[in-house]
Design a protein around this motif. Structure first.
Motif, PDB file in Angstrom:
ATOM      1  N   SER A 119       0.873  -1.178  -0.025  1.00 22.13           N
ATOM      2  CA  SER A 119       0.113   0.010  -0.037  1.00 22.13           C
ATOM      3  C   SER A 119       0.895   1.230   0.057  1.00 22.13           C
ATOM      4  N   VAL A 120       0.504   2.412  -0.446  1.00 15.99           N
ATOM      5  CA  VAL A 120       0.743   3.521  -0.364  1.00 15.99           C
ATOM      6  C   VAL A 120       0.284   4.180   0.848  1.00 15.99           C
ATOM      7  N   LYS A 121       0.939   4.920   1.597  1.00  9.61           N
ATOM      8  CA  LYS A 121       0.598   5.204   3.220  1.00  9.61           C
ATOM      9  C   LYS A 121       0.976   6.484   3.232  1.00  9.61           C
ATOM     10  N   GLY A 122       0.158   7.421   4.067  1.00  7.37           N
ATOM     11  CA  GLY A 122       0.443   8.450   4.416  1.00  7.37           C
ATOM     12  C   GLY A 122      -0.040   8.874   5.823  1.00  7.37           C
ATOM     13  N   ASN A 123       0.794   9.551   6.673  1.00  2.78           N
ATOM     14  CA  ASN A 123       0.494  10.211   7.772  1.00  2.78           C
ATOM     15  C   ASN A 123       0.677  11.691   7.967  1.00  2.78           C
ATOM     16  N   ALA A 124      -0.363  12.089   8.813  1.00  2.00           N
ATOM     17  CA  ALA A 124      -0.334  13.582   9.011  1.00  2.00           C
ATOM     18  C   ALA A 124      -0.927  13.890  10.174  1.00  2.00           C
ATOM     19  N   GLY A 125      -0.039  14.766  10.930  1.00  2.00           N
ATOM     20  CA  GLY A 125      -0.596  15.326  12.176  1.00  2.00           C
ATOM     21  C   GLY A 125       0.302  16.440  12.755  1.00  2.00           C
ATOM     22  N   PRO A 126       0.043  17.166  13.826  1.00  2.00           N
ATOM     23  CA  PRO A 126       0.658  18.382  14.038  1.00  2.00           C
ATOM     24  C   PRO A 126       2.380  17.929  14.239  1.00  2.00           C
ATOM     25  N   HIS A 127       3.139  18.585  13.476  1.00  2.00           N
ATOM     26  CA  HIS A 127       4.533  18.640  13.336  1.00  2.00           C
ATOM     27  C   HIS A 127       5.072  17.059  13.131  1.00  2.00           C
ATOM     28  N   TYR A 128       4.243  16.419  12.210  1.00  2.00           N
ATOM     29  CA  TYR A 128       4.698  15.035  11.897  1.00  2.00           C
ATOM     30  C   TYR A 128       3.849  14.798  10.352  1.00  2.00           C
ATOM     31  N   TYR A 129       4.519  14.576   9.590  1.00  2.00           N
ATOM     32  CA  TYR A 129       4.214  14.136   8.217  1.00  2.00           C
ATOM     33  C   TYR A 129       5.166  12.960   7.495  1.00  2.00           C
ATOM     34  N   ALA A 130       4.441  12.134   6.938  1.00  2.00           N
ATOM     35  CA  ALA A 130       5.352  10.886   6.498  1.00  2.00           C
ATOM     36  C   ALA A 130       4.396  10.256   5.249  1.00  2.00           C
TER      37      ALA A 130
END
Length: 162
Positions: free
Chosen positions: A144-155
């Protein structure tokens, strides 16, 4: 009483056989902005769950360019060499490598929408505790292509389930 023993043994065997199907080893490789640095995250986790819901604790490392002010590349007439900034002497070229590694831990709770996406939320434990949202879109049955996003964190990267 003997029948109860057989039933209990049968249930234990059935649960033991079902556990591997419910559990899944997960590998991830992401480009990330975390702990106030840009770098690459590599991690491994073990997810377990049922009916589309999954809880996945993970451990990994953020690999990034660190700050090494003592050693630097000296052009030396076109033939660059590593030099110690404090003593002025030449040093092994490995001393000029600024690669740094920082360990992290994560826990994600997700729900899989069949053939569409996996969505959820997680918490990353690095320098600070960072909550984030996550979305994974399948490319192949286990990738899978996966993305994470939150305050001061991106991947953003790839996730492989084994």
């Amino acid at each position: 009483m003997r029948i109860m023993g057989w039933i209990a043994g049968g249930l234990a065997a059935a649960m033991a056989a079902a556990t591997p199907a419910a559990a899944q080893l997960t590998l991830e490789a992401n480009g990330a902005r975390a702990d106030a640095r840009w770098g690459g995250e590599v991690g491994v986790g073990y997810g377990f769950g049922a009916a589309g819901f999954r809880l996945t604790p993970m451990i990994g490392a953020l690999v990034y360019r660190g700050d090494n002010d003592r050693y630097h590349e000296d052009p030396n007439g076109g033939n660059a060499r590593c030099r110690d900034g404090e003593t002025g002497q030449y040093a092994a070229s490995s001393k000029c490598d600024d690669t740094a590694v920082k360990a992290y831990g994560r826990v994600e709770a997700t729900y899989a929408i069949p053939l569409l996406a996996t969505v959820g939320a997680g918490v990353r434990i690095g320098d600070d505790l960072r909550p984030y949202g996550t979305v994974a879109l399948p490319l192949l049955p286990t990738i899978s292509v996966k993305g994470n996003a939150g305050p001061h964190y991106y991947a953003l990267g790839l996730r492989v389930g084994l």
